[in-house]
Write a protein that holds these residues in place. Structure first.
Motif, PDB file in Angstrom:
ATOM      1  N   SER A  90       0.854  -1.181   0.000  1.00 50.64           N
ATOM      2  CA  SER A  90       0.000   0.000   0.000  1.00 50.64           C
ATOM      3  C   SER A  90       0.888   1.228   0.000  1.00 50.64           C
ATOM      4  CB  SER A  90      -0.936   0.025   1.214  1.00 50.64           C
ATOM      5  OG  SER A  90      -0.216   0.341   2.402  1.00 50.64           O
ATOM      6  N   LEU A  91       0.304   2.387  -0.307  1.00 44.27           N
ATOM      7  CA  LEU A  91       1.095   3.617  -0.345  1.00 44.27           C
ATOM      8  C   LEU A  91       1.547   4.030   1.052  1.00 44.27           C
ATOM      9  CD1 LEU A  91      -0.864   5.761  -2.976  1.00 44.27           C
ATOM     10  CD2 LEU A  91       1.114   4.270  -3.353  1.00 44.27           C
ATOM     11  N   ASN A  92       0.670   3.913   2.030  1.00 44.92           N
ATOM     12  CA  ASN A  92       0.997   4.345   3.385  1.00 44.92           C
ATOM     13  C   ASN A  92       1.881   3.349   4.123  1.00 44.92           C
ATOM     14  OD1 ASN A  92      -0.447   6.746   3.180  1.00 44.92           O
ATOM     15  ND2 ASN A  92      -2.357   5.797   3.871  1.00 44.92           N
ATOM     16  N   ALA A 132       9.816  -0.221   4.616  1.00 42.64           N
ATOM     17  CA  ALA A 132       8.456  -0.601   5.013  1.00 42.64           C
ATOM     18  C   ALA A 132       7.778   0.476   5.855  1.00 42.64           C
ATOM     19  CB  ALA A 132       8.486  -1.910   5.790  1.00 42.64           C
ATOM     20  N   ASP A 133       8.600   1.315   6.508  1.00 40.63           N
ATOM     21  CA  ASP A 133       8.059   2.354   7.378  1.00 40.63           C
ATOM     22  C   ASP A 133       8.011   3.727   6.713  1.00 40.63           C
ATOM     23  OD1 ASP A 133       7.915   0.440   9.435  1.00 40.63           O
ATOM     24  OD2 ASP A 133       9.983   0.835  10.035  1.00 40.63           O
ATOM     25  N   LEU A 134       8.419   3.816   5.463  1.00 33.75           N
ATOM     26  CA  LEU A 134       8.443   5.094   4.748  1.00 33.75           C
ATOM     27  C   LEU A 134       7.337   5.104   3.696  1.00 33.75           C
ATOM     28  CD1 LEU A 134      12.319   5.440   4.175  1.00 33.75           C
ATOM     29  CD2 LEU A 134      10.920   6.643   5.868  1.00 33.75           C
ATOM     30  N   PRO A 135       6.263   5.852   3.924  1.00 34.31           N
ATOM     31  CA  PRO A 135       5.143   5.864   2.969  1.00 34.31           C
ATOM     32  C   PRO A 135       5.589   6.323   1.578  1.00 34.31           C
ATOM     33  CG  PRO A 135       4.546   6.947   5.024  1.00 34.31           C
ATOM     34  CD  PRO A 135       6.016   6.728   5.084  1.00 34.31           C
ATOM     35  N   VAL A 136       5.009   5.731   0.554  1.00 34.26           N
ATOM     36  CA  VAL A 136       5.287   6.149  -0.817  1.00 34.26           C
ATOM     37  C   VAL A 136       4.779   7.578  -0.999  1.00 34.26           C
ATOM     38  CG1 VAL A 136       4.778   5.744  -3.259  1.00 34.26           C
ATOM     39  CG2 VAL A 136       5.179   3.802  -1.717  1.00 34.26           C
ATOM     40  N   ILE A 137       5.637   8.428  -1.545  1.00 34.27           N
ATOM     41  CA  ILE A 137       5.274   9.827  -1.763  1.00 34.27           C
ATOM     42  C   ILE A 137       4.545   9.942  -3.100  1.00 34.27           C
ATOM     43  CG2 ILE A 137       6.153  12.173  -2.114  1.00 34.27           C
ATOM     44  CD1 ILE A 137       8.589  11.333  -0.414  1.00 34.27           C
TER      45      ILE A 137
END
Length: 325
Positions: free
Chosen positions: A130-132, A286-291
């Motif tokens: 997921s993006l988030n 895994a802890d960095l949301p897709v911008i």
């Protein structure tokens, strides 16, 4: 203390700095994997990638090394280039230039973190859960360029001097689904589309021959790294055939293209640099949301419009982020 023991002690002390130096951690290495060629990358774009790294404490040559691998528009080279970076055990791979660079990088390693730059939907492409919450070894930036394709078609229709068929030039080897959005937009606008394929320089020449033969009134160029690398060829052919065209990056208009609408390339590369640095600092993808890049730019080249004999509507000029005169 005996003289011999004293001298031996001095010798040991003199060796301490040498031992300390040899035990210092090795400089981390970033693998920079791109679908593009280095000669076609504007200096300000790469500067933004380095600026992003600098914001997180890394400067090339001082505390980080970068191994650059350029596919030069040949997607079939990416697999070997990615495999080479994996063999070199780089700390992180920055997979840039849009699809299919991230997919190839992901297939090449299960352990090395990857920061990607994508045009399409990274969830639909299977890059992240997921993006988030990416949930794996990948994260990065996406422009959802396929979503902007319909908007580019709307803008192009306002630039056309008369109604007619719009040619859509795409790379059949690109896995993103921009064509679906173009066809949906064309259907809603009642606009006829002529789909043309090109995966190299000769095919681009052939496509423009077809444009002339079919009498297409305008050209919509897909958001694809191949066309970014070939932008000078595209712009020259469009000028030669006097075909109004719209592209997906500011660099096309700056090079003489009539118009462009798309995300800020410099902003995207800076974000990739920042995320690459954060991963080097120990954060997990895994802890960095897709911008999701939301900064879109409309650029119109009035010099090219004049050469084509076009009058750009004042309403369109008012909306433009940049007008080249």
């Amino acid at each position: 203390m005996k003289r011999r023991e004293f001298i031996a002690g001095l010798g040991g002390a003199a060796a301490w700095p040498v031992v300390a130096r040899t035990q210092q951690p090795a400089m981390p290495v970033v693998g920079f994997l791109s679908t593009l060629s280095s000669s076609n990358m504007a200096a300000n774009v790469m500067n933004e990638f380095h600026q992003g790294l600098k914001q997180t404490g890394f400067v090339e040559g001082q505390n980080v090394k970068i191994e650059y691998r350029w596919a030069e528009g040949h997607y079939d080279r990416l697999q070997d280039l990615a495999a080479d970076l994996v063999r070199r055990q780089v700390a992180v791979i920055a997979a840039t230039g849009g699809e299919p660079s991230p997919q190839v990088a992901k297939a090449a390693t299960q352990t090395i973190p990857i920061v990607f730059m994508a045009n399409g939907d990274p969830v639909a492409a299977g890059l992240v859960a997921s993006l988030n919450r990416p949930g794996g070894k990948l994260t990065g930036v996406t422009i959802f360029g396929m979503m902007a394709a319909g908007k580019r078609l709307e803008l192009l229709l306002q630039l056309m001097p008369k109604p007619g068929t719009v040619a859509y030039l795409m790379n059949p080897n690109n896995p993103n689904r921009e064509l679906d959005n173009v066809q949906a937009a064309a259907s809603s606008l009642g606009q006829k589309i002529l789909v043309l394929n090109a995966d190299g320089g000769p095919e681009i020449d052939t496509a423009f021959t077809t444009i002339a033969q079919q009498g297409a009134a305008a050209l919509l160029v897909a958001s694809d790294p191949l066309f970014f690398d070939r932008r000078d060829q595209l712009i020259a052919l469009a000028a030669h055939q006097a075909v109004p065209a719209i592209y997906y990056l500011r660099a096309f208009s700056q090079a003489g293209g009539l118009s462009s609408y798309g995300s800020s390339l410099t902003d995207m590369y800076r974000q990739v640099g920042i995320y690459t640095g954060r991963v080097l600092n120990g954060e997990q993808p895994a802890d960095l949301p897709v911008i999701r890049s939301t900064k879109y730019e409309l650029v119109i080249n009035l010099k090219t419009a004049k050469a084509l004999g076009l009058t750009v509507p004042p309403s369109l000029l008012a909306r433009a982020d940049e007008v080249i005169e």
